[in-house]
Design an enzyme around this catalytic site. Structure first.
Site, mmCIF file in Angstrom:
data_model
loop_
_atom_site.group_PDB
_atom_site.id
_atom_site.type_symbol
_atom_site.label_atom_id
_atom_site.label_comp_id
_atom_site.label_asym_id
_atom_site.label_seq_id
_atom_site.Cartn_x
_atom_site.Cartn_y
_atom_site.Cartn_z
ATOM 1 N N CYS A 74 42.283 -17.396 55.392
ATOM 2 C CA CYS A 74 41.767 -16.631 54.251
ATOM 3 C C CYS A 74 42.041 -17.236 52.886
ATOM 4 C CB CYS A 74 41.764 -15.274 54.260
ATOM 5 S SG CYS A 74 40.775 -14.526 52.793
ATOM 6 N N CYS A 83 43.276 -7.443 53.461
ATOM 7 C CA CYS A 83 42.484 -8.311 52.694
ATOM 8 C C CYS A 83 41.457 -7.529 52.138
ATOM 9 C CB CYS A 83 42.079 -9.564 53.346
ATOM 10 S SG CYS A 83 41.070 -10.595 53.012
ATOM 11 N N CYS A 86 43.446 -13.787 50.635
ATOM 12 C CA CYS A 86 44.818 -13.104 50.949
ATOM 13 C C CYS A 86 45.726 -13.908 51.432
ATOM 14 C CB CYS A 86 44.475 -12.048 52.096
ATOM 15 S SG CYS A 86 43.973 -12.567 53.744
ATOM 16 N N CYS A 105 42.728 -13.129 58.492
ATOM 17 C CA CYS A 105 43.064 -12.509 57.245
ATOM 18 C C CYS A 105 44.516 -11.550 57.795
ATOM 19 C CB CYS A 105 42.015 -11.753 56.638
ATOM 20 S SG CYS A 105 40.497 -12.573 56.408
#
Length: 204
Positions: free
Chosen positions: A69, A42, A72, A38
């Site tokens: 992810c 995030c 994000c 991430c």
């Protein structure tokens, strides 16, 4: 006022727990237990510090087999829906005995419950909760056939918190109660052993 000097790992961790967007594109963090990486900003559930790995860029994370992810979208990368769902399926296969809700699955996969529910059903043909039930019943069948555990112990071992619910669901899906299924399996096994012994005697 004395301020404790932060080392580089403390700085990264502070940025992660504060969702500090100022550090976006300066580093990425991966979570070893989920295999997802991430941006620092995030909004997904924060991981345990010991499970975090830091990457200088998204492509290093990809080379280390971490997945971007869905929430994000680090470095603008997108994971195909089928691959994302398959990763969730693999996670369920390993954690089926734990308490699993749609929100739990959304948290570990960094997606929204609605998005997860919709895509999972599109890709697998059943909902996440139905898949969890399916896996738990398969594991229960294996334990009924191979172990001496009680029905309640088996239900608990595969993730059912309620024995009556386990029994009801098992009968609904398989047409037997767990006890009846176990008896039927033992009778069939006994028949197979008798038939095998008779066959070996004739051959002799």
């Amino acid at each position: 006022m004395n301020m404790k000097k932060l080392n580089i790992s403390d700085i990264y961790w502070k940025a992660i727990i504060e969702c500090d967007s100022a550090y976006d594109d300066k580093f990425y963090y991966g979570v070893k237990t989920t295999g997802i990486f991430c941006r620092p900003s995030c909004k997904s559930r924060k991981p345990n510090k010991e499970n975090v790995r830091i990457f200088k860029n998204a492509y290093i994370a990809l080379e280390e087999k971490f997945r971007p992810c869905k929430r994000c979208k680090p470095d603008g990368l997108h994971l195909p829906a089928e691959e994302w769902i398959e990763q969730i399926v693999q996670w369920i296969d390993q954690h089926y005995c734990e308490s699993l809700t749609l929100q739990t699955l959304a948290d570990i996969s960094h997606g929204s419950p609605y998005h997860l529910q919709r895509l999972f059903k599109r890709v697998k043909g059943i909902s996440p909760s139905e898949y969890v039930q399916q896996i738990r019943l398969e594991k229960a069948i294996d334990l009924l056939e191979t172990s001496g555990l009680s029905i309640s112990e088996i239900g608990s071992a595969v993730g059912f918190s309620s024995t009556p619910y386990f029994i009801t669901l098992f009968k609904k899906k398989l047409g037997y109660t767990p006890s009846s299924y176990r008896i039927a399996c033992r009778q069939n096994l006994k028949k197979e052993l008798v038939n095998r012994d008779e066959h070996e005697t004739k051959d002799y």
